[in-house]
Design an enzyme around this catalytic site. Sequence first.
Site, mmCIF file in Angstrom:
data_model
loop_
_atom_site.group_PDB
_atom_site.id
_atom_site.type_symbol
_atom_site.label_atom_id
_atom_site.label_comp_id
_atom_site.label_asym_id
_atom_site.label_seq_id
_atom_site.Cartn_x
_atom_site.Cartn_y
_atom_site.Cartn_z
ATOM 1 N N LYS A 216 0.816 -1.217 0.000
ATOM 2 C CA LYS A 216 0.000 0.000 0.000
ATOM 3 C C LYS A 216 0.850 1.267 0.000
ATOM 4 C CE LYS A 216 -4.199 -2.110 1.553
ATOM 5 N NZ LYS A 216 -3.711 -3.514 1.725
HETATM 6 C C1 LIG Z 1 -4.366 -4.610 1.045
HETATM 7 C C2 LIG Z 1 -3.630 -5.893 0.938
HETATM 8 C C3 LIG Z 1 -4.063 -6.931 0.075
HETATM 9 C C4 LIG Z 1 -5.311 -6.826 -0.755
HETATM 10 O O1 LIG Z 1 -5.184 -5.896 -1.807
HETATM 11 P P1 LIG Z 1 -6.479 -5.344 -2.574
HETATM 12 O O2 LIG Z 1 -6.010 -4.241 -3.431
HETATM 13 O O3 LIG Z 1 -7.411 -4.878 -1.472
HETATM 14 O O4 LIG Z 1 -7.060 -6.478 -3.337
HETATM 15 C C5 LIG Z 1 -3.277 -8.066 -0.005
HETATM 16 N N1 LIG Z 1 -2.161 -8.216 0.730
HETATM 17 C C6 LIG Z 1 -1.710 -7.251 1.566
HETATM 18 C C7 LIG Z 1 -0.462 -7.488 2.354
HETATM 19 C C8 LIG Z 1 -2.429 -6.059 1.713
HETATM 20 O O5 LIG Z 1 -1.983 -5.111 2.559
#
Ligand SMILES: *Cc1c(COP(=O)(O)O)cnc(C)c1O
Length: 513
Positions: free
Chosen positions: A124
């Site tokens: 993120k």
């Molecule tokens: C947010 C997240 C996901 C999921 O990603 P999306 O974009 O919501 O599908 C998967 N793995 C980790 C480690 C995350 O932080």
Amino acid sequence: MSDSVSVDPVRYLSTRDDAPTPATASFEEVLLAGLAHDGGLYVPVEVPRFTRDEIAAMSGLSYAELATRVVARFAGSHLGTVPLAPLLAETYAGFGHPAVAPLKQLESGLWLMELFHGPTLAFKDYALQLVGRLFEALLQQRGERVTIVGATSGDTGSAAIEACRDRDAVDIFILYPNGRTSEVQRRQMTTVDASNVHAIAIDGTFDDCQDLVKAMFADATFRDGFNLSAVNSINWARILAQIVYYFAAGVALGAPHRPVAFSVPTGNFGNVYAAHIARRTGLPVAQLVVGTNRNDILARFLATGKMTIGTVEPSLSPSMDIQVSSNFERLLFELMDRDGAAVAGAMRDFRASGTLPVSPAQWHAAQRLFTGHRVDDAATRATIAATWRDSGELLDPHSAVAVAAARAVTRDRNVPMVALACAHPAKFPEAVEAATGQHPPLPASLADLMTRRERITVLPNQLAAVQRFVADHARPIPAGRLRPAPGSLANTSEEIGHNQSAAVSSRRVGDAA
Ligand SMILES: *Cc1c(COP(=O)(O)O)cnc(C)c1O
């Protein structure tokens, strides 16, 4: 070479606009609004395309240079008067690996893309680090300031805090459930030494935190008085930033001359949707694998054509413990031939009945675009153990879902498959240690996290107490500079934190009020 081509700036429209001629918005408007007024999500009116020559010319660029080409296609070369190139260079300069999103070969035909070299060790950061800077650049030009409030169950809160720290145009208040996050997660929020950052432990659950945030947005006087805003998972700018690493991996593995495939651990469908847009933009993508944990609504939809909400069950990969994937609406808009009225109606039905109305033709179209696969906790553990044994790599549980799904699905063995490693193993040390006997160490940048001084504020689960704290600590908003139209941001607050209950998720997806 693409830098010299002048292209019309991309305009955006809402997935729920039912007017014969839908209203369009600029990138800047889309960035600040997050959600459209009608409760829909913004998508490009027309997805721009890179030519084969333009993709070939991406080979050898640094990550920031590549990001500049991709982002400029969707956002223009400037944000208002601020040029994007130096801003993107600054965004990724602080990442912990010179390649930013390095590839590692796991076995013949299978690669790992490490997306955990940002400040909070999860993918993120790749988007939020940019979005924080874009917010700051735009708000400063306009002489505006916002107060970001959000709730988190752990990961997204720290990524948002790191994205907003020390920014003059932003104060950020993140609510987390007291005693219910891991120590690493709490410390990533409470040890940030920045006067505009406020992590608040609420005596309550994550849902209580969500409800408090929602109540702050619902209080119009408070919302407008403090210019409340959110950096949420449905913001188009986050999708855009995520397109970049698909191009980076694709070009490194031979695009445009050779196709590539990706396996993505999926929760809110934002990351794999970005891969889909990379494909629409011209990257030759042979296959996109949607990896889910036991919360497998997307895998079940792709297998059966039925999307029905269940209850959220805890798993080893908590960032994917989601039932309603908010970004799926963007794909639905495409499956429904960009008919905003049909999407608005389908989302109303979904909220009312718990089942999304999808026709067989629409389901088959989705199957041609995505391969679903569910990975339960036992298979996740087994994958972490086998990968450690066979290649000496420690996978976090989310990355293990991607690797397990990549290995399990039917695929063309001549096409390189890239599994996304979305979190550093040290973010989920218990699961990694249980599977391998190895305790994954924190990287040098966070090595002293467990001894840093914490600033902890504990508040009762009471709206008045939280509002008073915000009022006492937010810097004043410049007079006459109130930006959000009523309702425009009102339901975006729920987006911080992605570990929601089904009730919260469904409310988030459908609610425009
Ligand atoms: C947010 C997240 C996901 C999921 O990603 P999306 O974009 O919501 O599908 C998967 N793995 C980790 C480690 C995350 O932080």
